[in-house]
Design an enzyme around this catalytic site. Structure first.
Site, PDB file in Angstrom:
ATOM      1  N   GLY A 200       0.827  -1.199   0.000  1.00 58.61           N
ATOM      2  CA  GLY A 200       0.000   0.000   0.000  1.00 58.61           C
ATOM      3  C   GLY A 200       0.859   1.246   0.000  1.00 58.61           C
ATOM      4  N   VAL A 205      -0.550   2.766   5.009  1.00 55.28           N
ATOM      5  CA  VAL A 205      -0.045   1.602   5.736  1.00 55.28           C
ATOM      6  C   VAL A 205       1.330   1.849   6.333  1.00 55.28           C
ATOM      7  CG1 VAL A 205      -1.443  -0.049   4.457  1.00 55.28           C
ATOM      8  CG2 VAL A 205       0.802   0.566   3.574  1.00 55.28           C
ATOM      9  N   GLY A 206       2.177   2.626   5.648  1.00 57.44           N
ATOM     10  CA  GLY A 206       3.497   2.922   6.198  1.00 57.44           C
ATOM     11  C   GLY A 206       3.411   3.733   7.472  1.00 57.44           C
ATOM     12  N   GLU A 244      18.746   3.086   6.555  1.00 53.92           N
ATOM     13  CA  GLU A 244      19.764   3.073   5.483  1.00 53.92           C
ATOM     14  C   GLU A 244      19.238   3.983   4.394  1.00 53.92           C
ATOM     15  OE1 GLU A 244      21.399   2.872   2.222  1.00 53.92           O
ATOM     16  OE2 GLU A 244      20.539   0.863   1.986  1.00 53.92           O
ATOM     17  N   CYS A 278      22.055   3.557  -3.950  1.00 52.20           N
ATOM     18  CA  CYS A 278      22.393   4.539  -2.919  1.00 52.20           C
ATOM     19  C   CYS A 278      23.900   4.685  -2.744  1.00 52.20           C
ATOM     20  CB  CYS A 278      21.725   4.183  -1.601  1.00 52.20           C
ATOM     21  SG  CYS A 278      22.028   2.493  -1.051  1.00 52.20           S
TER      22      CYS A 278
END
Length: 471
Positions: A200, A205-206, A244, A278
């Site tokens: 989601g 949801v996060g 991270e 990254c």
């Protein structure tokens, strides 16, 4: 994948309360799948399942956890071709590399913990005390789209191995491999509720996962901006977190280095996954008197980076993962020109014949000022900044002159000198003369690049609390 229309909660595939999200194929821009846009209530059910499963799972014998990790490893190997193709289509990494990295690294990670766990000291004697390493609790894992399964496995495997239960919120841009993982785990002997997966949007949801009182820790990989929000939210109830985040890594080429090899090595790193990495070496620092030669060499290398459909064997450079990311990179390329940097190769338009999809040319800027935006901000695309320096002291100052500190590189004809300069870089890892990446070594960043470490025993320790029994 059989279950793209379901969530994996408490050991079964379940319906959700929201709408659907489109997943786009990077090479064409066309919809390749639809996945759930779950709601807060769905995430709360997953957290409750993980909470209920924690007590029994945390007390499970190590042999039982190892058995399940072995079953997981077998499943990853069996479905590796499917994982590689899925991620290649979603993210844009050329298929051959996707097989080695996107499907290969999850296998390497799982295998490494299987080998390490039997010898890990979950308790030790210190004087009259027994020091115990105990699982932190329910772990919320929030993962990015650039290495979608690899980043998941760096969290899920050590967390479950430590005795934690997990709720995973994968990226909605590249969620396919998380569904494959859920299917694999569903076929193991893993008890219900130990692993849960809810797809989601972050604001729904996060946010629920980060703030829920039954979640003891959040492990996040993604942007520094989101990491900042997570750290603040976690502070409200003193929740553990591991972050991270971004990088703006420097490749320092010293005067005595093999310039051709250093330039090629830097660019190969910079353009891996079309720059959607990254740790990408996006700043190449060269002696001022070798700047023009370095730019010429860089132009020659990127000219061989054939862009194209990532599923084709001849492709060296795939598309970016989304239209939003492509447009962001185009904006940075235009900004670099406005800032006065020299456009050595590439530009802010799609490669000829590849107007569909999310393609960006491999781009090199020369004469980049260290304090310019393209040298300070993470672009996350196939863009290299060549920055001249006058002496080693200035090179180190420039390398350390951003808020980030995730990776870096030093090249020199003198190995001892290279190590000496590497030791001055404020960053979590440094590649010395092209040294190979080591999945046994700790991975993480300084400053705005993160908090905590992944891989090896350091990755396991992130999910453990320390308790002492005074005997």
């Amino acid at each position: 994948m059989k279950n793209l229309s379901k969530l994996y909660i408490n050991g079964q595939w379940e319906d959700w309360s929201g709408d659907t999200l489109d997943v786009y194929e990077a090479a064409t821009g066309e919809v390749m799948a639809k996945v759930p846009a779950a709601g807060r209530a769905d995430m709360e059910r997953a957290i409750e399942a993980a909470h209920n499963a924690f007590e029994s799972w945390s007390e499970t014998a190590l042999d039982e956890r190892l058995k399940i990790l072995k079953q997981l490893l077998d499943g990853l190997k069996e479905r590796a071709p499917e994982i590689a193709e899925t991620v290649s289509r979603e993210v844009g990494m050329p298929a051959k590399l996707a097989g080695q990295i996107q499907a290969g690294m999850p296998i390497v990670t799982t295998k490494s913990y299987l080998e390490m766990l039997p010898d890990f000291p979950f308790s030790e004697q210190v004087g009259n005390s027994e020091v115990q390493y105990t699982p932190v609790g329910v772990v919320g894992c929030i993962t990015p789209w650039n290495y979608p399964l690899h980043q998941v496995m760096l969290k899920v495997v050590p967390a479950m191995a430590a005795g934690c239960t997990v709720v995973l919120k994968p990226s909605e841009i590249a969620p396919g491999s998380a569904f494959i993982l859920s299917e694999i785990l569903d076929g193991t002997d893993l008890p219900k509720g130990v692993f849960n997966m809810v797809c989601g949007l972050g604001q729904d949801v996060g946010d629920t996962l980060i703030k829920h009182p039954q979640v003891s820790m959040v492990s996040f990989t993604g942007s520094t901006r989101t990491g900042h929000l997570i750290a603040h939210a976690a502070a409200d109830d003193f929740k553990r977190y591991a972050l991270e985040m971004g990088g703006k890594s420097a490749s320092v080429i010293l005067p005595d280095a093999d310039l051709k090899a250093a330039v090629k090595g830097t660019i190969n790193n910079c353009l891996l996954n079309s720059g959607q990495t990254c740790t990408a070496l996006t700043r190449m620092l060269v002696p001022a008197d070798k700047h023009d030669e370095a730019c010429e060499l860089a132009a020659e290398v990127v000219a061989k980076m054939t862009p194209g459909n990532p599923l084709e064997e001849t492709t060296r450079l795939g598309p970016l993962a989304s239209a939003q990311q492509r447009d962001k990179v185009f904006e940075y390329i235009r900004l670099g020109i406005e800032e006065g940097a020299t456009l050595v190769a590439g530009g802010a338009d799609a490669p000829e014949g590849l107007e569909k999809g999310y393609f960006v040319k491999a781009t090199v800027f020369g004469n980049v000022k260290p304090d310019s935006r393209i040298a300070q901000e993470e672009i996350f695309g196939p863009v290299l900044c060549v920055i001249p320096y006058s002496d080693e002291a200035e090179a180190v100052k420039i390398a350390n002159g951003t808020p980030f500190g995730l990776s870096g590189a030093v090249w020199s004809g003198d190995a001892d000198k290279a190590k000496k300069i590497a030791g001055k870089l404020r960053t979590g890892q440094v590649f010395v003369n092209g040294g190979a990446f080591n999945p046994q070594a700790p991975f993480g960043g300084f400053g705005h690049s993160g908090v905590g470490r992944e891989f090896g025993k350091w990755g396991l320790e992130e999910f453990l609390e320390v308790r002492s029994l005074q005997l």
